[in-house]
Design a protein around this motif. Structure first.
Motif, PDB file in Angstrom:
ATOM      1  N   GLY A 165      48.056  44.446  43.984  1.00  0.00           N
ATOM      2  CA  GLY A 165      48.561  44.594  42.617  1.00  0.00           C
ATOM      3  C   GLY A 165      48.747  46.051  42.236  1.00  0.00           C
ATOM      4  O   GLY A 165      49.775  46.429  41.657  1.00  0.00           O
ATOM      5  N   THR A 168      51.692  47.529  44.214  1.00  0.00           N
ATOM      6  CA  THR A 168      52.970  47.025  43.709  1.00  0.00           C
ATOM      7  C   THR A 168      53.353  47.684  42.395  1.00  0.00           C
ATOM      8  O   THR A 168      54.513  48.078  42.194  1.00  0.00           O
ATOM      9  CB  THR A 168      52.907  45.496  43.531  1.00  0.00           C
ATOM     10  OG1 THR A 168      52.604  44.880  44.784  1.00  0.00           O
ATOM     11  CG2 THR A 168      54.228  44.956  43.009  1.00  0.00           C
ATOM     12  N   VAL A 169      52.379  47.814  41.494  1.00  0.00           N
ATOM     13  CA  VAL A 169      52.662  48.453  40.196  1.00  0.00           C
ATOM     14  C   VAL A 169      53.098  49.898  40.384  1.00  0.00           C
ATOM     15  O   VAL A 169      54.087  50.358  39.779  1.00  0.00           O
ATOM     16  CB  VAL A 169      51.421  48.374  39.286  1.00  0.00           C
ATOM     17  CG1 VAL A 169      51.600  49.280  38.062  1.00  0.00           C
ATOM     18  CG2 VAL A 169      51.174  46.944  38.836  1.00  0.00           C
ATOM     19  N   LEU A 173      56.572  51.748  39.513  1.00  0.00           N
ATOM     20  CA  LEU A 173      56.614  52.938  38.660  1.00  0.00           C
ATOM     21  C   LEU A 173      57.314  54.107  39.347  1.00  0.00           C
ATOM     22  O   LEU A 173      57.799  55.025  38.678  1.00  0.00           O
ATOM     23  CB  LEU A 173      55.197  53.360  38.269  1.00  0.00           C
ATOM     24  CG  LEU A 173      54.510  52.522  37.186  1.00  0.00           C
ATOM     25  CD1 LEU A 173      53.078  53.005  36.968  1.00  0.00           C
ATOM     26  CD2 LEU A 173      55.291  52.587  35.867  1.00  0.00           C
TER      27      LEU A 173
END
Length: 253
Positions: A165, A168-169, A173
């Motif tokens: 997670g 991926t974030v 970004l």
């Protein structure tokens, strides 16, 4: 030296110094190679050490290049391009390979690693990646080397999907129209942001020396500056956008 006391661009000593700065930058491929070899041999502590050397070199070669005026004295070499190539290797490719190789990502791990590699690649090649005049990077500035270390000493214990997670974030970004501070060029809060980053050098030493099980207070100490950096980045980005909007409104009157 010219008759007025200024240094000539053709001064052989200064041209040699400019080449020296380029050579310093070029050593980044050596530190990246040593780190990558350490990753594939499972020596992650050594990999962090070599990536740390690359960080120090990257922190000093830019100011040195501007001081020596390498663009004027060695115009045939694109120092910015070389710096970007080495930064992608040492700040993105090697640490993401480490995260994948260590098995901290869920299956299919290559999908998450590939997404991060591609997202960061687009961040590097974006025409507005470095807004040096304003003191910003566009998107997450590829601090994957620091992220890999923090995942290793803490975050991975929360499970592979938590790691996935976060990866991926940050990959998303990397290509998002958000901005983070460029510490070497920022004007506001420069002292905190520039010298605050250098304070991480002594605090990182016990983190690496005590690897792979540093006390949590050492980990927490090393998170102080990244948190300050992130909050000030959001603050300065918001203020700059507000100022731009204000100038646009005044220009429309």
């Amino acid at each position: 030296m010219a008759s007025d006391g200024t240094l000539r661009v053709s001064d052989p000593g200064l041209r040699l110094a400019a080449w020296g700065v380029h050579l310093l930058t070029a050593t980044g491929v050596i530190w990246g190679l040593l780190a990558l070899l350490a990753v594939f041999e499972g020596r992650y502590g050594d990999a962090y050490l070599w990536m740390g050397v690359a960080i120090v070199v990257d922190s000093v070669d830019g100011p040195l290049a501007r001081r020596v005026k390498v663009k004027e004295r060695v115009p045939e070499v694109d120092g910015a391009l070389m710096d970007n190539i080495i930064d992608y290797l040492t700040w993105t490719f090697v640490p993401i390979v480490l995260i994948w190789h260590a098995g901290w990502l869920p299956a299919p791990a290559a999908l998450f690693a590939g997404f991060a590699l591609i997202g960061s690649l687009y961040a590097f090649v974006h025409t507005d990646a470095k807004q040096a005049e304003k003191g910003f990077f566009r998107g997450f500035p590829s601090y994957w080397n620091l992220l890999a270390l923090f995942i290793d000493v803490g975050l991975r214990h929360m499970g592979p999907w938590v790691v996935a997670g976060v990866v991926t974030v940050l990959a998303a970004l990397s290509v998002a129209p958000v901005r983070f501070v460029y510490p070497n060029r920022v004007k506001k809060h420069r002292t905190i942001l520039f010298w605050g980053g250098w304070t991480m050098v002594p605090t990182m030493i016990p983190l690496i020396v005590l690897y792979p099980s540093p006390p949590m207070w050492v980990v927490a100490l090393n998170l102080v500056y990244p948190v300050i950096y992130t909050l000030l980045s959001f603050k300065l980005d918001w203020e700059d956008r507000q100022e731009e909007a204000q100038r646009a409104r005044e220009g429309a009157l």
